[in-house]
Design a protein around this motif. Sequence first.
Motif, PDB file in Angstrom:
ATOM      1  N   UNK A  16      87.721 103.230  -2.034  1.00  0.00           N
ATOM      2  CA  UNK A  16      87.495 101.783  -1.915  1.00  0.00           C
ATOM      3  C   UNK A  16      88.276 101.227  -0.719  1.00  0.00           C
ATOM      4  N   UNK A  17      89.508 101.668  -0.586  1.00  0.00           N
ATOM      5  CA  UNK A  17      90.333 101.244   0.545  1.00  0.00           C
ATOM      6  C   UNK A  17      89.693 101.710   1.850  1.00  0.00           C
ATOM      7  N   UNK A  18      89.278 102.969   1.894  1.00  0.00           N
ATOM      8  CA  UNK A  18      88.698 103.544   3.105  1.00  0.00           C
ATOM      9  C   UNK A  18      87.410 102.830   3.504  1.00  0.00           C
ATOM     10  N   UNK A  19      86.531 102.587   2.555  1.00  0.00           N
ATOM     11  CA  UNK A  19      85.266 101.905   2.856  1.00  0.00           C
ATOM     12  C   UNK A  19      85.532 100.481   3.338  1.00  0.00           C
ATOM     13  N   UNK A  20      86.475  99.804   2.693  1.00  0.00           N
ATOM     14  CA  UNK A  20      86.841  98.447   3.117  1.00  0.00           C
ATOM     15  C   UNK A  20      87.414  98.462   4.528  1.00  0.00           C
ATOM     16  N   UNK A  21      88.332  99.382   4.775  1.00  0.00           N
ATOM     17  CA  UNK A  21      88.928  99.486   6.106  1.00  0.00           C
ATOM     18  C   UNK A  21      87.861  99.808   7.147  1.00  0.00           C
ATOM     19  N   UNK A  22      86.934 100.686   6.793  1.00  0.00           N
ATOM     20  CA  UNK A  22      85.854 101.029   7.716  1.00  0.00           C
ATOM     21  C   UNK A  22      85.099  99.779   8.135  1.00  0.00           C
ATOM     22  N   UNK A  23      84.705  98.983   7.174  1.00  0.00           N
ATOM     23  CA  UNK A  23      83.951  97.757   7.480  1.00  0.00           C
ATOM     24  C   UNK A  23      84.773  96.800   8.337  1.00  0.00           C
ATOM     25  N   UNK A  24      86.034  96.602   7.963  1.00  0.00           N
ATOM     26  CA  UNK A  24      86.881  95.648   8.682  1.00  0.00           C
ATOM     27  C   UNK A  24      87.279  96.162  10.064  1.00  0.00           C
ATOM     28  N   UNK A  34      94.734  93.418   9.479  1.00  0.00           N
ATOM     29  CA  UNK A  34      96.006  93.737   8.833  1.00  0.00           C
ATOM     30  C   UNK A  34      95.815  94.452   7.507  1.00  0.00           C
ATOM     31  N   UNK A  35      96.851  95.148   7.104  1.00  0.00           N
ATOM     32  CA  UNK A  35      96.836  95.873   5.828  1.00  0.00           C
ATOM     33  C   UNK A  35      96.639  94.918   4.666  1.00  0.00           C
ATOM     34  N   UNK A  36      97.257  93.741   4.720  1.00  0.00           N
ATOM     35  CA  UNK A  36      97.104  92.779   3.617  1.00  0.00           C
ATOM     36  C   UNK A  36      95.637  92.407   3.410  1.00  0.00           C
ATOM     37  N   UNK A  38      93.025  94.364   4.141  1.00  0.00           N
ATOM     38  CA  UNK A  38      92.382  95.541   3.557  1.00  0.00           C
ATOM     39  C   UNK A  38      92.683  95.601   2.061  1.00  0.00           C
ATOM     40  N   UNK A  39      93.927  95.363   1.695  1.00  0.00           N
ATOM     41  CA  UNK A  39      94.326  95.380   0.280  1.00  0.00           C
ATOM     42  C   UNK A  39      93.554  94.310  -0.491  1.00  0.00           C
ATOM     43  N   UNK A  40      93.538  93.099   0.033  1.00  0.00           N
ATOM     44  CA  UNK A  40      92.859  91.997  -0.657  1.00  0.00           C
ATOM     45  C   UNK A  40      91.367  92.267  -0.829  1.00  0.00           C
ATOM     46  N   UNK A  41      90.706  92.711   0.222  1.00  0.00           N
ATOM     47  CA  UNK A  41      89.258  92.900   0.155  1.00  0.00           C
ATOM     48  C   UNK A  41      88.854  94.159  -0.608  1.00  0.00           C
ATOM     49  N   UNK A  60      94.063 104.566   9.647  1.00  0.00           N
ATOM     50  CA  UNK A  60      93.272 104.600  10.880  1.00  0.00           C
ATOM     51  C   UNK A  60      92.697 105.997  11.107  1.00  0.00           C
ATOM     52  N   UNK A  61      93.520 107.009  10.913  1.00  0.00           N
ATOM     53  CA  UNK A  61      93.055 108.390  11.063  1.00  0.00           C
ATOM     54  C   UNK A  61      91.952 108.681  10.048  1.00  0.00           C
ATOM     55  N   UNK A  62      92.156 108.267   8.793  1.00  0.00           N
ATOM     56  CA  UNK A  62      91.137 108.479   7.756  1.00  0.00           C
ATOM     57  C   UNK A  62      89.847 107.733   8.112  1.00  0.00           C
ATOM     58  N   UNK A  63      89.976 106.513   8.617  1.00  0.00           N
ATOM     59  CA  UNK A  63      88.815 105.721   9.044  1.00  0.00           C
ATOM     60  C   UNK A  63      88.020 106.456  10.119  1.00  0.00           C
ATOM     61  N   UNK A  64      88.704 106.983  11.126  1.00  0.00           N
ATOM     62  CA  UNK A  64      88.009 107.677  12.213  1.00  0.00           C
ATOM     63  C   UNK A  64      87.333 108.945  11.721  1.00  0.00           C
ATOM     64  N   UNK A  65      87.985 109.679  10.844  1.00  0.00           N
ATOM     65  CA  UNK A  65      87.360 110.892  10.287  1.00  0.00           C
ATOM     66  C   UNK A  65      86.137 110.536   9.452  1.00  0.00           C
TER      67      UNK A  65
END
Length: 190
Positions: A16-24, A34-36, A38-41, A60-65
Amino acid sequence: MLNDTPPLDSLPPAKRILVTAHELFYSNGIRATGIDRVIAESGVAKKTFYRCYPSKNDLIVAFLEYRHQNWMTWFEGSLTRHGNDLRAIVPTMSEWFCSERYRGCAFINAVVEMADAIPEAFRISHDHKVEMTAVIRRLLPASSRTAKADAQAIAIAIDGAIISVQLGTEPNAALRSLGRIVNALDTARK
């Protein structure tokens, strides 16, 4: 399509965190997110976030992979749908360029934003471009003496078209230019 997102509530916290970070990260930029946020969304607790990703750099590394895997799956699938030859490149790129959520290449963007701060981001981005070029190479006859150079030229033309569209060039104009290069190389090898 490349930007399809699974329903967040059906995913375990790390995904869930990874997918959210990917979108953002893709839509707003890595530094600007910001991390906050990503956490909130993502709807996870801060403690859960840091248990899954000890730092923003890890995320960031996980997002790129994650982006690499998704993009390559889409790219190869689209090339296959469009004939799996050099002529498939332009309609494949058209799918992406005409997508509502197109914001350029996540790997080019990451290098511009983060390469000095996160060497791993540079390595992943470099490896992504190498793999993209290898896929293009497979569209060319194995017997071609210029296949490696032709695949590299097409990959560079694709990157140029990506940046051109990101900078505001009408997608169809960039695709026509890319098509001229692809067609010239295709014709030259025959």
